[in-house]
Motif scaffolding. Sequence first.
Motif, PDB file in Angstrom:
ATOM      1  N   TYR A  95       0.912  -1.153  -0.046  1.00 45.50           N
ATOM      2  CA  TYR A  95      -0.024  -0.125  -0.051  1.00 45.50           C
ATOM      3  C   TYR A  95       0.901   1.191  -0.080  1.00 45.50           C
ATOM      4  O   TYR A  95       2.007   1.611   0.954  1.00 45.50           O
ATOM      5  CB  TYR A  95      -0.993   0.067   1.313  1.00 45.50           C
ATOM      6  CG  TYR A  95      -1.822   1.020   1.288  1.00 45.50           C
ATOM      7  CD1 TYR A  95      -3.155   1.170   0.563  1.00 45.50           C
ATOM      8  CD2 TYR A  95      -1.450   2.338   1.913  1.00 45.50           C
ATOM      9  CE1 TYR A  95      -3.811   2.192   0.566  1.00 45.50           C
ATOM     10  CE2 TYR A  95      -2.267   3.402   2.028  1.00 45.50           C
ATOM     11  CZ  TYR A  95      -3.453   3.436   1.128  1.00 45.50           C
ATOM     12  OH  TYR A  95      -4.305   4.554   1.071  1.00 45.50           O
ATOM     13  N   GLY A 153      -1.326   1.606  -7.242  1.00 42.66           N
ATOM     14  CA  GLY A 153      -2.241   1.066  -8.247  1.00 42.66           C
ATOM     15  C   GLY A 153      -3.438   0.648  -7.576  1.00 42.66           C
ATOM     16  O   GLY A 153      -4.247   1.160  -6.857  1.00 42.66           O
ATOM     17  N   GLY A 154      -3.610  -0.811  -8.155  1.00 44.76           N
ATOM     18  CA  GLY A 154      -4.648  -1.502  -7.770  1.00 44.76           C
ATOM     19  C   GLY A 154      -4.892  -1.796  -6.263  1.00 44.76           C
ATOM     20  O   GLY A 154      -5.857  -1.754  -5.781  1.00 44.76           O
ATOM     21  N   ARG A 193      -3.784   0.041  -3.612  1.00 44.72           N
ATOM     22  CA  ARG A 193      -4.286   1.221  -3.115  1.00 44.72           C
ATOM     23  C   ARG A 193      -5.774   1.477  -3.181  1.00 44.72           C
ATOM     24  O   ARG A 193      -6.448   1.818  -2.269  1.00 44.72           O
ATOM     25  CB  ARG A 193      -3.373   2.353  -3.763  1.00 44.72           C
ATOM     26  CG  ARG A 193      -3.768   3.821  -2.997  1.00 44.72           C
ATOM     27  CD  ARG A 193      -3.080   5.074  -3.669  1.00 44.72           C
ATOM     28  NE  ARG A 193      -3.495   5.022  -5.292  1.00 44.72           N
ATOM     29  CZ  ARG A 193      -4.874   5.493  -5.566  1.00 44.72           C
ATOM     30  NH1 ARG A 193      -5.727   5.852  -4.623  1.00 44.72           N
ATOM     31  NH2 ARG A 193      -4.960   5.487  -6.727  1.00 44.72           N
ATOM     32  N   THR A 194      -6.188   1.310  -4.461  1.00 44.08           N
ATOM     33  CA  THR A 194      -7.579   1.573  -4.938  1.00 44.08           C
ATOM     34  C   THR A 194      -8.347   0.568  -3.826  1.00 44.08           C
ATOM     35  O   THR A 194      -9.365   0.819  -3.433  1.00 44.08           O
ATOM     36  CB  THR A 194      -7.681   1.334  -6.222  1.00 44.08           C
ATOM     37  OG1 THR A 194      -7.112   2.199  -7.118  1.00 44.08           O
ATOM     38  CG2 THR A 194      -9.340   1.576  -6.490  1.00 44.08           C
ATOM     39  N   TYR A 195      -8.240  -0.607  -3.931  1.00 46.26           N
ATOM     40  CA  TYR A 195      -8.822  -1.891  -3.070  1.00 46.26           C
ATOM     41  C   TYR A 195      -8.610  -1.504  -1.757  1.00 46.26           C
ATOM     42  O   TYR A 195      -9.923  -1.443  -1.150  1.00 46.26           O
ATOM     43  CB  TYR A 195      -8.301  -3.199  -3.427  1.00 46.26           C
ATOM     44  CG  TYR A 195      -8.673  -4.336  -2.648  1.00 46.26           C
ATOM     45  CD1 TYR A 195      -9.974  -4.895  -3.281  1.00 46.26           C
ATOM     46  CD2 TYR A 195      -8.316  -4.653  -1.662  1.00 46.26           C
ATOM     47  CE1 TYR A 195     -10.488  -5.769  -2.635  1.00 46.26           C
ATOM     48  CE2 TYR A 195      -9.006  -5.563  -0.891  1.00 46.26           C
ATOM     49  CZ  TYR A 195     -10.064  -6.498  -1.259  1.00 46.26           C
ATOM     50  OH  TYR A 195     -10.843  -7.318  -0.571  1.00 46.26           O
ATOM     51  N   ASP A 227      -8.398   1.489  -0.268  1.00 52.30           N
ATOM     52  CA  ASP A 227      -9.121   2.773   0.117  1.00 52.30           C
ATOM     53  C   ASP A 227     -10.803   2.349   0.343  1.00 52.30           C
ATOM     54  O   ASP A 227     -11.247   2.969   1.025  1.00 52.30           O
ATOM     55  CB  ASP A 227      -8.992   3.830  -1.050  1.00 52.30           C
ATOM     56  CG  ASP A 227      -7.477   4.380  -0.840  1.00 52.30           C
ATOM     57  OD1 ASP A 227      -6.839   4.245   0.251  1.00 52.30           O
ATOM     58  OD2 ASP A 227      -7.137   5.103  -1.691  1.00 52.30           O
ATOM     59  N   GLN A 228     -10.897   1.563  -0.981  1.00 52.22           N
ATOM     60  CA  GLN A 228     -12.581   0.950  -0.590  1.00 52.22           C
ATOM     61  C   GLN A 228     -12.831   0.170   0.478  1.00 52.22           C
ATOM     62  O   GLN A 228     -13.840   0.373   1.064  1.00 52.22           O
ATOM     63  CB  GLN A 228     -12.896   0.305  -1.904  1.00 52.22           C
ATOM     64  CG  GLN A 228     -12.711   1.001  -3.298  1.00 52.22           C
ATOM     65  CD  GLN A 228     -12.822   0.244  -4.648  1.00 52.22           C
ATOM     66  OE1 GLN A 228     -12.607  -0.911  -4.368  1.00 52.22           O
ATOM     67  NE2 GLN A 228     -13.605   0.866  -5.805  1.00 52.22           N
ATOM     68  N   GLU A 231     -17.596  -0.299  -8.981  1.00 54.76           N
ATOM     69  CA  GLU A 231     -18.068   0.702  -8.165  1.00 54.76           C
ATOM     70  C   GLU A 231     -19.528   0.831  -8.412  1.00 54.76           C
ATOM     71  O   GLU A 231     -20.043   1.008  -9.575  1.00 54.76           O
ATOM     72  CB  GLU A 231     -17.592   2.115  -8.223  1.00 54.76           C
ATOM     73  CG  GLU A 231     -16.111   2.177  -7.685  1.00 54.76           C
ATOM     74  CD  GLU A 231     -15.542   3.462  -8.238  1.00 54.76           C
ATOM     75  OE1 GLU A 231     -15.948   4.482  -7.620  1.00 54.76           O
ATOM     76  OE2 GLU A 231     -14.605   3.352  -9.056  1.00 54.76           O
ATOM     77  N   ALA A 272      -8.464  10.158 -14.103  1.00 51.05           N
ATOM     78  CA  ALA A 272      -8.615  10.151 -12.569  1.00 51.05           C
ATOM     79  C   ALA A 272     -10.362  10.198 -12.324  1.00 51.05           C
ATOM     80  O   ALA A 272     -10.857   9.749 -11.409  1.00 51.05           O
ATOM     81  CB  ALA A 272      -7.779  11.308 -12.151  1.00 51.05           C
ATOM     82  N   ARG A 313     -13.577   9.177 -12.462  1.00 49.53           N
ATOM     83  CA  ARG A 313     -14.133   7.735 -12.522  1.00 49.53           C
ATOM     84  C   ARG A 313     -15.526   7.925 -13.636  1.00 49.53           C
ATOM     85  O   ARG A 313     -15.633   7.014 -14.512  1.00 49.53           O
ATOM     86  CB  ARG A 313     -14.328   7.162 -11.609  1.00 49.53           C
ATOM     87  CG  ARG A 313     -13.338   7.034 -10.470  1.00 49.53           C
ATOM     88  CD  ARG A 313     -12.442   6.060 -10.929  1.00 49.53           C
ATOM     89  NE  ARG A 313     -12.770   4.547 -10.941  1.00 49.53           N
ATOM     90  CZ  ARG A 313     -12.642   3.541 -11.143  1.00 49.53           C
ATOM     91  NH1 ARG A 313     -11.554   3.430 -12.182  1.00 49.53           N
ATOM     92  NH2 ARG A 313     -13.186   2.296 -10.797  1.00 49.53           N
ATOM     93  N   GLU A 333     -15.210  -3.647 -15.121  1.00 50.86           N
ATOM     94  CA  GLU A 333     -15.617  -2.406 -15.174  1.00 50.86           C
ATOM     95  C   GLU A 333     -16.452  -2.097 -16.853  1.00 50.86           C
ATOM     96  O   GLU A 333     -17.367  -1.908 -17.054  1.00 50.86           O
ATOM     97  CB  GLU A 333     -14.723  -1.309 -15.254  1.00 50.86           C
ATOM     98  CG  GLU A 333     -14.588  -1.332 -13.488  1.00 50.86           C
ATOM     99  CD  GLU A 333     -13.243  -0.136 -13.449  1.00 50.86           C
ATOM    100  OE1 GLU A 333     -13.261  -0.065 -12.295  1.00 50.86           O
ATOM    101  OE2 GLU A 333     -12.323   0.152 -14.312  1.00 50.86           O
TER     102      GLU A 333
END
Length: 385
Positions: free
Chosen positions: A10, A15-16, A18-20, A22-23, A185, A274, A276, A304
């Motif tokens: 993290y 990338g991925g 970090r996104t995961y 954060d969610q 999302e 950035a 979305r 997605e």
Amino acid sequence: MKIVDVSAFYAPEGGGVRTYVDQKLAAGPALGHEIVILAPGPEDRSELRGRGARIQWVASPRFPFDRRYRYFADAATIHRHLDRERPDFVEASSPWRSASAVATWPGDAARALVMHADPMAAYAYRWFEGLASTATIDRKLGWVWNHLRRVNGAFDLVVSASDSLSRRLAAAGLRRVATHRMGVEAGLFSPDRCDPALRARLLARCALPPDATLLVGVGRHAPEKRWPMIVKAVVAVSFDHPVGLILVGDGRDRARTVREIDGNPHIHLLSPIADRTALARLLASADALVHGCEAETFSMVAAEATASGLPLIVPDRGGASDHARAGGGLCFASGDPADAARALRTFVTSPRISPEVRPIRTMTHHFGDLLDHYRHLAAARRQAA
């Protein structure tokens, strides 16, 4: 339930993962859980992420091969923080040093090894392709699987995001492997976001008329993404058919991709998007998603794109292939530009058939299922104690 994620990869510019993460920091407290992310950083400090969510940064050295990241220096530091946090459940989000540290921690919390990366496909299979079969590579690099089997005994669960990875892990001798597919999302990706004017502008950037085929690829420019291979395949097909490709992303391998494009006007590079909602509009306005990486554990962009109503043209291994097979997409032999061109040509010359509409799985569904699984494992561990 208090969940501590020992998240070795993290980083603020990641990338991925970090996104995961954060969610998860948002979803966990909404589901009634406290989430603590233990991450290597420049200094020891706590970063609050709303009520019931926190990042505990641990002063750590820089990762020598990618300056965006740091790494946990020793297991004792991780053990000390876990002792202080006293979690009900512990996740190890990397299969290497941090997995060994979580495995050897003497605490009594239940724990899971989360496979955010395929331990072999991202590197070894690609490095030695053409020289040896995957079975031979697995055998020659048996120490990787031996390590995973060794730490596996300390974990109550191994989390995989796709059935294809789960089967490989189980075949390698790992136990208690469960597939927990991720999702998109909620309310963002939909065919209803298709914008014909945007589609025409993107094709114009590719020096093509509005009735040409518009392909889109999304992902960082890194060797395992194989964008030069995708470019080669698109160029081969575009000799006979009007095909444009929009590639969204950036990264250290961008120069190789640019060299492969070699000034071709039908291929256009965009910086990472950035916004979305803007990305959702772009996906819904294309004709198909093309992807080159067979090392994805889930392939968020494939999910997605599917939610946006796009057919998929992807490698026959890895997480993206699961999405394609489930939704009637096209697969090509991993790492083979000629077969990628064949799949693209098949798509371009076939009548356009909309992909089957399926219920959209969201990240809310994913975290609800995953954290409920954790809750049952923690209860079982307490009962056994």
